[in-house]
Design a protein around this motif. Structure first.
Motif, mmCIF file in Angstrom:
data_model
loop_
_atom_site.group_PDB
_atom_site.id
_atom_site.type_symbol
_atom_site.label_atom_id
_atom_site.label_comp_id
_atom_site.label_asym_id
_atom_site.label_seq_id
_atom_site.Cartn_x
_atom_site.Cartn_y
_atom_site.Cartn_z
ATOM 1 N N ALA A 95 10.888 5.810 -9.180
ATOM 2 C CA ALA A 95 11.432 7.163 -9.018
ATOM 3 C C ALA A 95 10.333 8.207 -8.881
ATOM 4 C CB ALA A 95 12.343 7.498 -10.192
ATOM 5 N N GLU A 96 9.214 7.995 -9.556
ATOM 6 C CA GLU A 96 8.129 8.976 -9.550
ATOM 7 C C GLU A 96 7.047 8.653 -8.522
ATOM 8 O OE1 GLU A 96 6.858 9.306 -13.606
ATOM 9 O OE2 GLU A 96 8.886 9.771 -14.319
ATOM 10 N N GLY A 97 7.302 7.627 -7.694
ATOM 11 C CA GLY A 97 6.416 7.337 -6.578
ATOM 12 C C GLY A 97 5.140 6.603 -6.914
ATOM 13 N N ARG A 98 5.039 6.032 -8.122
ATOM 14 C CA ARG A 98 3.819 5.297 -8.483
ATOM 15 C C ARG A 98 3.798 3.890 -7.889
ATOM 16 N NH1 ARG A 98 4.599 8.321 -13.294
ATOM 17 N NH2 ARG A 98 5.955 6.716 -14.164
ATOM 18 N N ILE A 99 4.946 3.434 -7.413
ATOM 19 C CA ILE A 99 5.055 2.117 -6.806
ATOM 20 C C ILE A 99 6.145 2.179 -5.736
ATOM 21 C CG2 ILE A 99 6.749 1.278 -8.503
ATOM 22 C CD1 ILE A 99 5.417 -1.470 -8.332
ATOM 23 N N THR A 100 6.004 1.387 -4.681
ATOM 24 C CA THR A 100 7.013 1.350 -3.622
ATOM 25 C C THR A 100 7.869 0.106 -3.775
ATOM 26 O OG1 THR A 100 5.646 0.076 -2.068
ATOM 27 C CG2 THR A 100 5.379 2.500 -2.081
ATOM 28 N N GLU A 101 9.024 0.100 -3.113
ATOM 29 C CA GLU A 101 9.913 -1.060 -3.188
ATOM 30 C C GLU A 101 9.223 -2.320 -2.706
ATOM 31 O OE1 GLU A 101 13.705 -0.538 -1.390
ATOM 32 O OE2 GLU A 101 14.193 1.279 -2.501
ATOM 33 N N ASP A 102 8.364 -2.197 -1.698
ATOM 34 C CA ASP A 102 7.659 -3.368 -1.174
ATOM 35 C C ASP A 102 6.694 -3.964 -2.190
ATOM 36 O OD1 ASP A 102 8.966 -3.135 1.235
ATOM 37 O OD2 ASP A 102 7.337 -2.032 2.213
ATOM 38 N N GLU A 103 6.318 -3.180 -3.182
ATOM 39 C CA GLU A 103 5.380 -3.651 -4.193
ATOM 40 C C GLU A 103 6.069 -4.252 -5.419
ATOM 41 O OE1 GLU A 103 1.553 -0.731 -3.827
ATOM 42 O OE2 GLU A 103 3.438 0.222 -4.473
ATOM 43 N N VAL A 104 7.389 -4.249 -5.423
ATOM 44 C CA VAL A 104 8.128 -4.823 -6.545
ATOM 45 C C VAL A 104 8.220 -6.336 -6.345
ATOM 46 C CG1 VAL A 104 10.287 -4.872 -7.832
ATOM 47 C CG2 VAL A 104 9.451 -2.715 -6.899
ATOM 48 N N ASP A 105 7.343 -7.058 -7.028
ATOM 49 C CA ASP A 105 7.327 -8.507 -6.958
ATOM 50 C C ASP A 105 7.200 -9.058 -8.377
ATOM 51 O OD1 ASP A 105 4.723 -7.872 -7.608
ATOM 52 O OD2 ASP A 105 3.851 -8.575 -5.725
#
Length: 252
Positions: A167-177
């Protein structure tokens, strides 16, 4: 999105042949209460005896090739026990931590605590923080003590942290692994356990390290924890060394 076969091959650990000692051993220390009840003693007497066994196991661990150890001291479900037992355990934890701090540090043990601390007594939390700071940087053995720990609760807390970071932009959906989830768990500075041991004859995992132990080997021993010795630990490790761990692959 589901992982493809290629993704699974790339993210799974490499197969391991026989003869390798476990780097990380996790233990569900069960049977303290029963041990005491069998002798007509209060359950807390069993917990005190179990605490003595922890010292022996921790002292023996480095010589057996163990670099990390995680012990299940108090689960999120253990609050359901009697008020007397819960209060007695919390007092015992605080006194034992204070009493053993200097010796653990002298032995080169780094002590960490995993679990949700928010429900714990402030004095206990202060004692935990103090010994973590005192032993930080010790390298002979890392001992993680799970207090007010539950695997599902840990995953819930990790999911909330991940959601905030998204939500706060520290990580993107593509980085959720898988690595992103592991980095938000209580055990993020430790490797996953190679071996999980449960004493007392019970054969369930009781919400202990469900994410981390996905590919762990398991040993269930009928020995009640107060009777569990370094000798039995050595026997279990010898059996572990005879196993071939394939992590979803095929035998070489």
């Amino acid at each position: 999105m589901a992982l493809s076969t290629t993704d699974i091959a790339e993210t799974s650990p490499e197969p391991q042949g026989e003869g390798r000692a476990p780097l990380h051993v996790a233990i569900i220390m069960d049977g303290n209460g029963r041990w005491a009840t069998q002798r007509g003693w209060p359950r807390l007497a069993g917990h005190r005896k179990g605490a003595e066994q922890i010292k022996k196991i921790v002292q023996a661990a480095p010589g057996l090739g163990i670099r990390y150890m995680t012990i299940y001291a108090f689960s999120t479900e253990n609050w359901k026990r009697s008020t007397q037992e819960v209060l007695g355990l919390m007092k015992m934890f605080r006194l034992m931590i204070k009493r053993e701090a200097a010796e653990l540090s002298r032995q080169g043990v780094e002590l960490r605590f995993i679990g949700d601390r928010t429900r714990l007594d402030p004095l206990l939390r202060e004692t935990m923080d103090s010994i973590e700071a005192r032993t930080r940087g010790n390298t002979k053995l890392t001992l993680a003590v799970a207090i007010n720990y539950g695997g599902r609760d840990e995953l819930r807390r990790a999911a909330l942290e991940l959601a905030r970071d998204l939500a706060e932009g520290r990580i993107t959906e593509d980085e959720v692994d898988e690595a992103a989830i592991s980095a938000r768990l209580d055990t993020r500075c430790m490797p996953d356990p190679d071996l999980v041991i449960r004493s007392s004859g019970e054969t369930r995992t009781s919400n202990f390290l469900p994410w981390q132990a996905a590919y762990s080997e398991y040993e269930f021993t009928p020995t009640l924890w107060p009777d569990f010795t370094p000798g039995e630990l050595a026997e279990i490790l010898a059996r572990f060394k005879g196993r071939e761990r394939r992590f979803g692959g095929v035998a070489s």
